[in-house]
Design a protein around this motif. Sequence first.
Motif, PDB file in Angstrom:
ATOM      1  N   TRP A 337       0.824  -1.220   0.000  1.00 30.48           N
ATOM      2  CA  TRP A 337       0.000   0.000   0.000  1.00 30.48           C
ATOM      3  C   TRP A 337       0.854   1.264   0.000  1.00 30.48           C
ATOM      4  O   TRP A 337       0.333   2.372  -0.092  1.00 30.48           O
ATOM      5  CB  TRP A 337      -0.915   0.018   1.223  1.00 30.48           C
ATOM      6  N   GLN A 338       2.176   1.112   0.129  1.00 26.44           N
ATOM      7  CA  GLN A 338       3.064   2.267   0.194  1.00 26.44           C
ATOM      8  C   GLN A 338       3.555   2.678  -1.184  1.00 26.44           C
ATOM      9  O   GLN A 338       3.618   1.858  -2.100  1.00 26.44           O
ATOM     10  CB  GLN A 338       4.283   1.941   1.068  1.00 26.44           C
ATOM     11  N   LYS A 339       3.944   3.931  -1.288  1.00 27.58           N
ATOM     12  CA  LYS A 339       4.454   4.454  -2.553  1.00 27.58           C
ATOM     13  C   LYS A 339       5.956   4.200  -2.623  1.00 27.58           C
ATOM     14  O   LYS A 339       6.778   5.110  -2.544  1.00 27.58           O
ATOM     15  CB  LYS A 339       4.148   5.951  -2.660  1.00 27.58           C
ATOM     16  N   GLU A 340       6.304   2.923  -2.803  1.00 24.74           N
ATOM     17  CA  GLU A 340       7.705   2.516  -2.777  1.00 24.74           C
ATOM     18  C   GLU A 340       8.142   1.776  -4.032  1.00 24.74           C
ATOM     19  O   GLU A 340       9.333   1.706  -4.343  1.00 24.74           O
ATOM     20  CB  GLU A 340       7.967   1.615  -1.557  1.00 24.74           C
ATOM     21  N   ALA A 341       7.197   1.169  -4.747  1.00 29.76           N
ATOM     22  CA  ALA A 341       7.563   0.309  -5.872  1.00 29.76           C
ATOM     23  C   ALA A 341       8.036   1.132  -7.070  1.00 29.76           C
ATOM     24  O   ALA A 341       7.579   2.257  -7.297  1.00 29.76           O
ATOM     25  CB  ALA A 341       6.377  -0.562  -6.273  1.00 29.76           C
ATOM     26  N   THR A 342       8.939   0.547  -7.832  1.00 26.83           N
ATOM     27  CA  THR A 342       9.367   1.142  -9.097  1.00 26.83           C
ATOM     28  C   THR A 342       9.276   0.060 -10.170  1.00 26.83           C
ATOM     29  O   THR A 342       9.144  -1.122  -9.875  1.00 26.83           O
ATOM     30  CB  THR A 342      10.806   1.671  -9.030  1.00 26.83           C
ATOM     31  N   ASP A 343       9.335   0.465 -11.427  1.00 26.71           N
ATOM     32  CA  ASP A 343       9.349  -0.513 -12.507  1.00 26.71           C
ATOM     33  C   ASP A 343      10.509  -0.207 -13.443  1.00 26.71           C
ATOM     34  O   ASP A 343      11.319   0.694 -13.177  1.00 26.71           O
ATOM     35  CB  ASP A 343       8.001  -0.550 -13.241  1.00 26.71           C
ATOM     36  N   TRP A 344      10.594  -0.965 -14.544  1.00 25.28           N
ATOM     37  CA  TRP A 344      11.711  -0.791 -15.466  1.00 25.28           C
ATOM     38  C   TRP A 344      11.827   0.659 -15.934  1.00 25.28           C
ATOM     39  O   TRP A 344      12.929   1.184 -16.099  1.00 25.28           O
ATOM     40  CB  TRP A 344      11.562  -1.719 -16.671  1.00 25.28           C
TER      41      TRP A 344
END
Length: 497
Positions: A337-344
């Motif tokens: 639920w946190q704004k932590e993920a990144t993608d390619w």
Amino acid sequence: MKSLKFSSIVLIILMIASSCAKKTEVSEVEVFETSRSGNQLSKIETFSKAKSTSKISLNPEQTFQTFTGFGGSFTEASASLLNRLSEENRQKVIDAYFADSGARYSLTRTHMNSCDFSLSQYSYAPVEGDTLLKNFSIEEDKDDLIPMIKEAMNASKDGFKIISSPWTAPPWMKDNNKWVGGKLKPEYYDTWALFFSKYADAYKAEGIDIWGFTVENEPLGNDSNWESMHFSPKEMTDFVVNHLGPQLEQDGKSDLAILGYDQNREHLDEWVDEMYRDETSRKYFDGTAVHWYASTYKIFGDQLQYAKNKAPEKYLIETEGCIDAQVPVWQDDDWYWQKEATDWGYDWASEENKYLHPKYRPVYRYARDIIGCMNNEVDGWIDWNMVLDRQGGPNWFENWCIAPVIVDPDQDEVYFTPLYYTMSHFSRYIRPGAKRIAFESTDVDLQVSAATNPDGSHVVIVFNPSEEQKVFDLTLNDVSRTISISPQAIQTITIAN
């Protein structure tokens, strides 16, 4: 006597009034919620007493696309991991996805030949020059993939559709003689078309019916990282019109769906223009497949609407999406639920496209994209791997990703992430054959979609990304029910027929 008559009239009026009062609320409503505060597809029976501040009005008389289904993908990576779990945990995962008690997946995908989420690179046609495919064999799939699919079939009461996608032809059929990149040599177009037909026969012999194909996974390529094969829109359309379509027709398989494109949505316009260029091509293409990797937040609604308007009678299915370029976070629900993920794209997108790839919240990405796709004429939505390990594999290229279910086979542990429950909000309740229906919502913060199932029941999906509780009136046929949704939560509301 007059007094008695008067009393009777009053009693009748009161009974009618009481009856009308009871009808001011929608009956047989069930609400299920997944929230950052800890609900996991939990049934909600007590709602806030606060006054409603908005309204969601349903209009079942106005309908849109018919849904093909929602689900995930069978990969060798997922299947091999299930093989390493105890029988109890293996069945637990299968049931969680396919049983009536679980997510009830109805639309799935798998790979033909190997992909990055395979244990190695392989082809069903390894013998160079075997143009008649006399040595064709799906033996590679019999240890992992086929058993997983069969167990899913046994667990599923209603069954599910399978879309099969090739990442590449065997290297000997390609102009660069490699697994990665290159194009199919024209002299092997007929052989490659026969490959699809042979595959369908081989799986049918195992008791598995394939529903349809995409012609090529990511025909624009994947930066030469893993299995791929390139087509232009015209090349793919010519292949389908002159080779694949006629081959399936000749072999009595014209009922197998052929979906074109199968990559990101930003190029959809030019592909559907070519795919549906004339009556012959329209005959062979049954629809279009898309992925979500062009952006972590943008739906590309204009492109989706364009594709649907170009061919209103054809399928428009999202065949792949996942939290990519990310190692799973183990047993920490709040991370999702946190704004932590990144993608390619966060690191590797071109400068002019970096704005499309900010950091994001994984649950939000799933909920927003599926709702956005529903509201822009997409009729099916398929997640990528169903199961991965704590590293985000196995993946021969080390292209780590996240799946809704993460396992630790060495410890025989299973973790159902919030993404699993998010997917279930759609797949469990919106059934194949459901039609999207019109609605109006007065709260711009709430993201909403709605459908009517074949049995006449209605389903409303509500996503609240805000950090405050929302209270709204849900109205159907001039009767209503007041419902509250937690902060940072997704709800499925079902209304019985």
